[in-house]
Enzyme design. Structure first.
Site, PDB file in Angstrom:
ATOM      1  N   GLN A 149       9.098   2.490   0.229  1.00 15.36           N
ATOM      2  CA  GLN A 149       8.489   3.992   0.411  1.00 15.36           C
ATOM      3  C   GLN A 149       9.609   5.110   0.635  1.00 15.36           C
ATOM      4  O   GLN A 149      10.395   5.209   1.307  1.00 15.36           O
ATOM      5  CB  GLN A 149       7.910   4.003   2.037  1.00 15.36           C
ATOM      6  CG  GLN A 149       6.743   3.086   2.168  1.00 15.36           C
ATOM      7  CD  GLN A 149       7.073   1.967   2.665  1.00 15.36           C
ATOM      8  OE1 GLN A 149       8.137   1.188   2.346  1.00 15.36           O
ATOM      9  NE2 GLN A 149       6.223   1.107   3.497  1.00 15.36           N
TER      10      GLN A 149
ATOM     11  N   GLN B 126       7.442   4.818  -5.025  1.00 16.57           N
ATOM     12  CA  GLN B 126       6.357   4.743  -4.122  1.00 16.57           C
ATOM     13  C   GLN B 126       5.997   5.501  -3.277  1.00 16.57           C
ATOM     14  O   GLN B 126       7.251   5.898  -2.529  1.00 16.57           O
ATOM     15  CB  GLN B 126       7.105   3.198  -3.244  1.00 16.57           C
ATOM     16  CG  GLN B 126       5.619   2.814  -2.329  1.00 16.57           C
ATOM     17  CD  GLN B 126       6.014   1.331  -1.678  1.00 16.57           C
ATOM     18  OE1 GLN B 126       6.861   0.585  -2.302  1.00 16.57           O
ATOM     19  NE2 GLN B 126       5.555   1.004  -0.826  1.00 16.57           N
ATOM     20  N   ASP B 127       4.812   5.974  -2.852  1.00 16.72           N
ATOM     21  CA  ASP B 127       4.592   6.893  -2.090  1.00 16.72           C
ATOM     22  C   ASP B 127       4.688   8.233  -2.296  1.00 16.72           C
ATOM     23  O   ASP B 127       5.237   8.952  -1.445  1.00 16.72           O
ATOM     24  CB  ASP B 127       4.962   6.561  -0.501  1.00 16.72           C
ATOM     25  CG  ASP B 127       4.171   5.297  -0.022  1.00 16.72           C
ATOM     26  OD1 ASP B 127       3.349   4.628  -0.788  1.00 16.72           O
ATOM     27  OD2 ASP B 127       4.580   5.032   0.955  1.00 16.72           O
TER      28      ASP B 127
ATOM     29  N   ASP C 194       0.890   3.132  -4.854  1.00 17.98           N
ATOM     30  CA  ASP C 194       0.392   3.865  -3.938  1.00 17.98           C
ATOM     31  C   ASP C 194       0.933   5.320  -3.793  1.00 17.98           C
ATOM     32  O   ASP C 194       1.240   6.063  -2.785  1.00 17.98           O
ATOM     33  CB  ASP C 194       0.435   3.372  -2.529  1.00 17.98           C
ATOM     34  CG  ASP C 194      -0.111   1.853  -2.483  1.00 17.98           C
ATOM     35  OD1 ASP C 194      -0.656   1.423  -3.105  1.00 17.98           O
ATOM     36  OD2 ASP C 194       0.479   1.375  -1.505  1.00 17.98           O
TER      37      ASP C 194
ATOM     38  N   ARG D  72      -5.913   0.870  -4.672  1.00 17.73           N
ATOM     39  CA  ARG D  72      -6.347  -0.264  -3.754  1.00 17.73           C
ATOM     40  C   ARG D  72      -6.655   0.487  -2.479  1.00 17.73           C
ATOM     41  O   ARG D  72      -6.001   1.645  -2.049  1.00 17.73           O
ATOM     42  CB  ARG D  72      -5.091  -1.073  -3.742  1.00 17.73           C
ATOM     43  CG  ARG D  72      -3.781  -0.492  -3.394  1.00 17.73           C
ATOM     44  CD  ARG D  72      -2.753  -1.785  -3.002  1.00 17.73           C
ATOM     45  NE  ARG D  72      -1.678  -1.297  -2.385  1.00 17.73           N
ATOM     46  CZ  ARG D  72      -0.541  -1.970  -1.931  1.00 17.73           C
ATOM     47  NH1 ARG D  72      -0.861  -3.197  -1.781  1.00 17.73           N
ATOM     48  NH2 ARG D  72       0.463  -1.582  -1.648  1.00 17.73           N
TER      49      ARG D  72
ATOM     50  N   TRP E  49      -6.581   1.106   1.352  1.00 15.35           N
ATOM     51  CA  TRP E  49      -5.524   1.050   2.285  1.00 15.35           C
ATOM     52  C   TRP E  49      -6.115   0.969   3.585  1.00 15.35           C
ATOM     53  O   TRP E  49      -5.744   0.272   4.461  1.00 15.35           O
ATOM     54  CB  TRP E  49      -4.682   2.459   2.443  1.00 15.35           C
ATOM     55  CG  TRP E  49      -3.608   2.464   3.352  1.00 15.35           C
ATOM     56  CD1 TRP E  49      -2.943   1.449   3.992  1.00 15.35           C
ATOM     57  CD2 TRP E  49      -3.131   3.749   3.844  1.00 15.35           C
ATOM     58  NE1 TRP E  49      -1.957   2.092   4.730  1.00 15.35           N
ATOM     59  CE2 TRP E  49      -2.153   3.454   4.949  1.00 15.35           C
ATOM     60  CE3 TRP E  49      -3.083   5.193   3.859  1.00 15.35           C
ATOM     61  CZ2 TRP E  49      -1.224   4.272   5.395  1.00 15.35           C
ATOM     62  CZ3 TRP E  49      -2.699   6.064   4.340  1.00 15.35           C
ATOM     63  CH2 TRP E  49      -1.634   5.463   5.330  1.00 15.35           C
TER      64      TRP E  49
END
Length: 576
Positions: free
Chosen positions: A361, A383-384, A405, A473, A475
């Protein structure tokens, strides 16, 4: 902190108390009392629309308005119950900080975030309470989109607080469970109950003997007084009119302050410019950031509303950072740039987090400001990348890149006419464009990609079939994501969407596609989950266009606040 909590709580309790008016304890009335009978009938009609009717009945049964035909008191009492639960969570966070904060840096960091988040939740509930106090029931009904947004934000804040603890770390997990059991779970239930009631307000009001227009959309179509002779909403400020006029003529407005690394501006850092925001400033504060790479961490505080920040282009004006989870920083705090103020606008800039895929993250931009907009901006990370945490957000002509994500959060977010760039992940990783965190059925949240281009970056292109890439996806339980009128590249897996953990959330989520093109748009081999909807019809898809998905303000129109930003937008479908 305890004194601050007390003031916040008293403020909301007083606001709600005015709205409720005279209250009486129900069980002191005789059961044959007609007012009591009406009250019980109203309770039934209100509580049957909630997921937990017993909690609703127990919460609203203790008070009754002097006039049982007035629904305002029921809404006010529900808001008051939510506020009380948030105050409890805030106090609990403060207590746990004293008891456990010095023992574990991770716990201390997570609890500090929780305290900030609970303060933001109280702000949202105060806005809800003010709406109930200051308006008659018709006006309250007409502002259902605002009411739902504020309550959805409260649940998002509760969720962010919970997610801030690392469940794999023993000390953090224990504190998290204490906080959940003692306060956060109750906060979620009560706010969810209130949100259910507000979401079903039109239906509920039909059971009351009221003379009011329960179809405000049709009424507004005939209201010619909403626009002035320039075709602008009458409530636009002089500064917004000037800003809009200048922007529509292809330029940028004169800045209040200029940032330049070479010293040619008033400030050399972006942070200094934000810190210069004048106290009690009432107009749009404009910051021009000249070309350069600004290596700094920035948060726009909630008091600094209506900032417009523009640069020389997303390849020239860049704010960069590299904080990340692996190095011990909580996800919220990894953001290179964070905005918590309402009305923020960014143009022609880039925000990046260069930590890389191996650091997990690592947020480039975190946004929780309401009615915020971005044009010609870039958010680059892995990521993020883009944390769309809470409240209504609009992105146009932007480039957003990442791996896992990389567009995530629990807000109403519409990304329009933008490029979504999937990057090369680390070994044994896969790519998911979105991870929406809608946790409750009635939350007015979700991620919408409209007229976007979903492509592979140059480094991924030659090996794109070696790594699996998905549209998203789930969460949380009611994860909501819509991809429509977009061009989807061939790197997206035929099944389209990935699971979070086994079969979790597959029946309750809402994933949908509409009028997409490109080699990755074929839905014939998509997942067969109950919650997935391939090829929804135009009426269903229209719910996720700007005109319906981003409604706000007294008129309930997305057009008004989007027009005020000066950013191009499409209110409905982008293609015929």
């Amino acid at each position: 902190m305890n004194g601050k909590v007390l003031v916040s709580g008293v403020s909301i309790i007083l606001v709600v108390g005015v709205a409720i008016g005279v209250v009486v304890v129900v069980n002191k009335k005789d059961s044959s009392d007609p007012e009591l009978a009406a009250h019980q009938k109203n309770l039934k009609s209100i509580c049957q629309v909630t997921e937990n009717p017993q909690l609703c009945h127990d919460t609203l049964n203790s008070v009754k308005p002097a006039n049982s035909s007035d629904p305002t008191a029921y809404f006010a009492a529900a808001v008051a119950a939510s506020a009380k639960s948030v105050i409890g969570a805030l106090n609990m966070s403060d207590r746990l900080t004293i008891e456990h904060g010095d023992k574990n840096p991770g716990v201390h960091m997570a609890l500090d975030d929780c305290k900030d988040l609970m303060e933001f939740a109280l702000d949202s509930l105060e806005a809800s309470a003010n709406l109930v106090r200051d308006n008659h029931i018709q006006a309250i009904h007409d502002q259902i989109p605002d009411f739902r947004n504020w309550l959805s934000a409260v649940i998002s804040y509760q969720q962010s607080c919970t997610e801030g603890f690392d469940s794999d770390t023993k000390g953090e997990d224990q504190v998290k469970e204490l906080l959940k059991t003692e306060s956060l779970d109750q906060m979620e239930k009560l706010t969810g109950m209130t949100l259910d009631i507000v979401t079903s307000m039109t239906h509920i009001l039909q059971t009351f003997d009221l003379k009011m227009d329960l179809n405000p959309a049709s009424r507004r179509l005939l209201d010619v007084n909403e626009l002035d002779n320039e075709g602008l909403p009458t409530w636009f400020s002089i500064s917004d009119r000037k800003l809009l006029s200048k922007t529509n003529n292809g330029g940028n407005p004169p800045p209040n302050v200029v940032v330049a690394k070479d010293g040619s501006g008033k400030f050399k850092t972006v942070k200094e410019a934000i810190d210069s925001y004048p106290k009690d400033f009432k107009e749009r504060y404009i910051i021009y950031v000249k070309a350069g790479v600004y290596d700094e961490y920035i948060t726009i505080p909630k008091k600094s509303i209506n900032i417009l920040m523009y640069g020389d282009g997303p390849t020239k004006t860049i704010v960069t950072g590299h904080k990340n989870f692996v190095d011990g920083v909580k996800t919220m705090q990894t953001a290179t740039f964070a905005n918590v103020a309402n009305g923020f606008i960014a143009k022609s800039m880039a925000f990046e987090n260069t930590a890389g895929p191996e650091k997990h993250q690592a947020v480039a931009f975190r946004n929780q400001g309401d009615m915020t907009a971005f044009f010609d901006c870039a958010m680059h990370g892995y990521q993020d990348t883009l944390y769309v945490q809470t409240n209504r957000q609009f992105y146009r002509n932007c480039e957003i890149s990442g791996t896992v994500d990389f567009i995530f959060g629990a807000s109403p977010t519409l990304i329009q006419n933008s490029k979504i760039v999937i990057r090369k992940p680390g070994p044994n990783q896969f790519n998911t464009v979105t991870a929406d965190g809608t946790k409750q059925r009635s939350m007015a949240t979700g991620i919408v990609l409209q007229n976007c281009e979903i492509v592979a970056e140059s480094a991924l292109q030659p090996v794109r079939f070696e790594f699996k890439s998905y549209l998203g996806r789930p969460w949380k339980e009611y994860s909501k994501t819509v991809v429509m009128e977009s061009n989807i590249g061939d790197l997206i897996q035929p099944e389209g969407w990935s699971v979070w953990d086994g079969t979790q959330f597959l029946d309750t989520l809402y994933y949908a596609e509409y009028a997409n093109t490109g080699p990755g748009a074929d839905v014939s081999k998509r997942v067969n989950w109950k919650g997935y909807h391939p090829n929804i019809n135009s009426n269903e898809a229209a719910q996720f266009t700007a005109g319906q998905f981003l409604r706000a303000g007294p008129t309930g129109k997305a057009d008004d606040w989007l027009k005020a930003t000066g950013i191009p937008y499409t209110i409905g479908f982008t293609k015929a």
